[in-house]
Design a protein around this motif. Structure first.
Motif, PDB file in Angstrom:
ATOM      1  N   THR A 125      -9.260   0.459   6.130  1.00 12.22           N
ATOM      2  CA  THR A 125      -8.098   1.195   5.670  1.00 12.22           C
ATOM      3  C   THR A 125      -7.789   0.407   3.718  1.00 12.22           C
ATOM      4  OG1 THR A 125      -6.420   1.518   6.860  1.00 12.22           O
ATOM      5  CG2 THR A 125      -8.320   2.966   7.450  1.00 12.22           C
ATOM      6  N   ALA A 126      -8.040  -0.958   3.635  1.00 18.05           N
ATOM      7  CA  ALA A 126      -7.034  -1.778   2.708  1.00 18.05           C
ATOM      8  C   ALA A 126      -7.648  -0.690   1.387  1.00 18.05           C
ATOM      9  CB  ALA A 126      -8.014  -2.230   2.139  1.00 18.05           C
TER      10      ALA A 126
ATOM     11  N   THR B  53       0.934  -1.215   0.027  1.00 19.71           N
ATOM     12  CA  THR B  53       0.532  -0.173   0.172  1.00 19.71           C
ATOM     13  C   THR B  53       0.822   1.246  -0.158  1.00 19.71           C
ATOM     14  OG1 THR B  53       0.284   1.116   2.361  1.00 19.71           O
ATOM     15  CG2 THR B  53      -1.694  -1.287   1.196  1.00 19.71           C
ATOM     16  N   LEU B  54       0.023   2.342  -0.231  1.00 22.01           N
ATOM     17  CA  LEU B  54       1.326   4.049  -0.200  1.00 22.01           C
ATOM     18  C   LEU B  54       0.993   4.398   1.486  1.00 22.01           C
ATOM     19  CD1 LEU B  54      -1.962   5.805  -0.047  1.00 22.01           C
ATOM     20  CD2 LEU B  54      -0.998   6.356  -2.426  1.00 22.01           C
ATOM     21  N   ARG B  55       0.570   3.539   1.749  1.00 19.80           N
ATOM     22  CA  ARG B  55       0.196   4.244   3.629  1.00 19.80           C
ATOM     23  C   ARG B  55       1.620   4.904   4.264  1.00 19.80           C
ATOM     24  NH1 ARG B  55      -4.087  -0.254   5.841  1.00 19.80           N
ATOM     25  NH2 ARG B  55      -4.761  -1.127   3.585  1.00 19.80           N
TER      26      ARG B  55
ATOM     27  N   PHE C 115      -6.182   2.259  -1.280  1.00 25.43           N
ATOM     28  CA  PHE C 115      -4.259   2.451  -1.054  1.00 25.43           C
ATOM     29  C   PHE C 115      -3.587   1.414  -1.211  1.00 25.43           C
ATOM     30  CE2 PHE C 115      -5.486   5.319   2.953  1.00 25.43           C
ATOM     31  CZ  PHE C 115      -5.723   6.528   2.380  1.00 25.43           C
ATOM     32  N   ALA C 116      -4.291   0.668  -1.784  1.00 21.54           N
ATOM     33  CA  ALA C 116      -4.111  -0.930  -2.667  1.00 21.54           C
ATOM     34  C   ALA C 116      -2.669  -0.513  -3.963  1.00 21.54           C
ATOM     35  CB  ALA C 116      -4.559  -2.222  -2.777  1.00 21.54           C
ATOM     36  N   SER C 117      -1.725  -0.966  -3.470  1.00 21.15           N
ATOM     37  CA  SER C 117      -0.430  -0.657  -4.655  1.00 21.15           C
ATOM     38  C   SER C 117      -0.340  -1.986  -5.697  1.00 21.15           C
ATOM     39  CB  SER C 117       0.669   0.106  -4.214  1.00 21.15           C
ATOM     40  OG  SER C 117       0.979   0.498  -3.163  1.00 21.15           O
ATOM     41  N   LEU C 118       1.055  -1.875  -5.976  1.00 17.64           N
ATOM     42  CA  LEU C 118       1.497  -2.467  -6.512  1.00 17.64           C
ATOM     43  C   LEU C 118       1.432  -3.857  -5.571  1.00 17.64           C
ATOM     44  CD1 LEU C 118       4.212  -1.255  -9.011  1.00 17.64           C
ATOM     45  CD2 LEU C 118       0.982  -1.332  -9.563  1.00 17.64           C
TER      46      LEU C 118
END
Length: 255
Positions: A254-255, A139-141, A154-157
């Motif tokens: 917050t996923a 995530t970018l958190r 917020f899920a990224s690669l």
């Protein structure tokens, strides 16, 4: 959440994750020139993803000027109506720095989260700097950026199973700043999520080759944070491969 980074497909992954793209007294990417050249050995053309900044053409030209010195052509992902077609044909992918929220939103809207992750898991070299390094995480958190736009999630690669904080800054006892230090902000993150966070100081980077993960760059190295434990310092040359076996546990709200 994306496919975990410790699946069988991860054995082919080649990643170069830079904390920063510019260093004092050096031209763009020059501080990591040797690492970049080694990472892109055999690559004739690089696909650059410029969405973290507003000026896509100008940003791509800046990357192209550096890569030209390495004998590598650059194509901007923004030049195609459907950039997924460029990802499918890419020899290597570089996602540059800027605002992580704008970047992730742009990747999501263009279907590039899944497209890039699939190509990298298949063995296409991936390079990220700053926000592009954030994108390699689940995530970018743990970005430092202001949320100037709202991504769908917020899920990224998910190319690595742990979090990274690029541009990590140590607390300064002489600072008059009264807000939280970077260390305090990461400790707050770990109060809600059980996943390691690697604070990459300026001038450092991570190299992943399959199941091997190595820290490199300037002597100051990186600082590793875990929930319920004291931070641990790591210097260049450190083998951090154990982080690839991490099973991240996030606050699902917050996923």
């Amino acid at each position: 959440m994306n496919t975990p980074a410790n699946t069988p497909a991860s054995h082919a992954m080649k990643l170069l994750l830079l904390s920063n793209s510019s260093a004092p007294g050096r031209t763009y990417l020059d501080h990591a020139r040797d690492a970049i050249a080694a990472h892109l050995t055999g690559v004739d053309e690089l696909l650059f993803v410029p969405y973290a900044l507003a000026d896509h053409d100008g940003y791509t030209a800046k990357v192209a000027a550096f890569m030209d010195e390495l004998g590598i052509r650059v194509r901007g992902a923004h030049t195609a109506d459907d950039p997924r077609t460029l990802v499918e044909a890419a020899q290597a992918v570089f996602i540059g720095g800027g605002n992580s929220f704008r970047l992730l939103k742009s990747l999501q809207e263009r279907g590039l989260v899944e497209a890039v992750a699939a190509r990298v898991r298949a063995g296409v070299p991936y390079m990220g700097s700053s926000a592009g390094t954030n994108m390699a995480c689940p995530t970018l958190r743990t970005t430092n950026d202001m949320p100037i736009v709202q991504p769908a999630s917020f899920a990224s690669l998910g190319l690595v199973p742990f979090q990274i904080n690029p541009h990590y800054l140590d607390p300064s006892p002489d600072s008059a700043h009264m807000g939280e230090t970077r260390e305090e902000r990461l400790e707050q993150f770990l109060e809600e999520n059980d996943v390691p966070v690697l604070g990459l100081r300026e001038g450092t980077w991570l190299r992943r080759d399959g199941d091997t993960l190595t820290l490199d760059g300037v002597p100051s190295g990186a600082r590793l944070f875990r929930a319920g434990a004291e931070p641990v310092e790591h210097t260049p040359g450190a083998d951090l491969s154990e982080l690839l076996a991490t099973e991240p546990r996030f606050d699902s709200r917050t996923a």
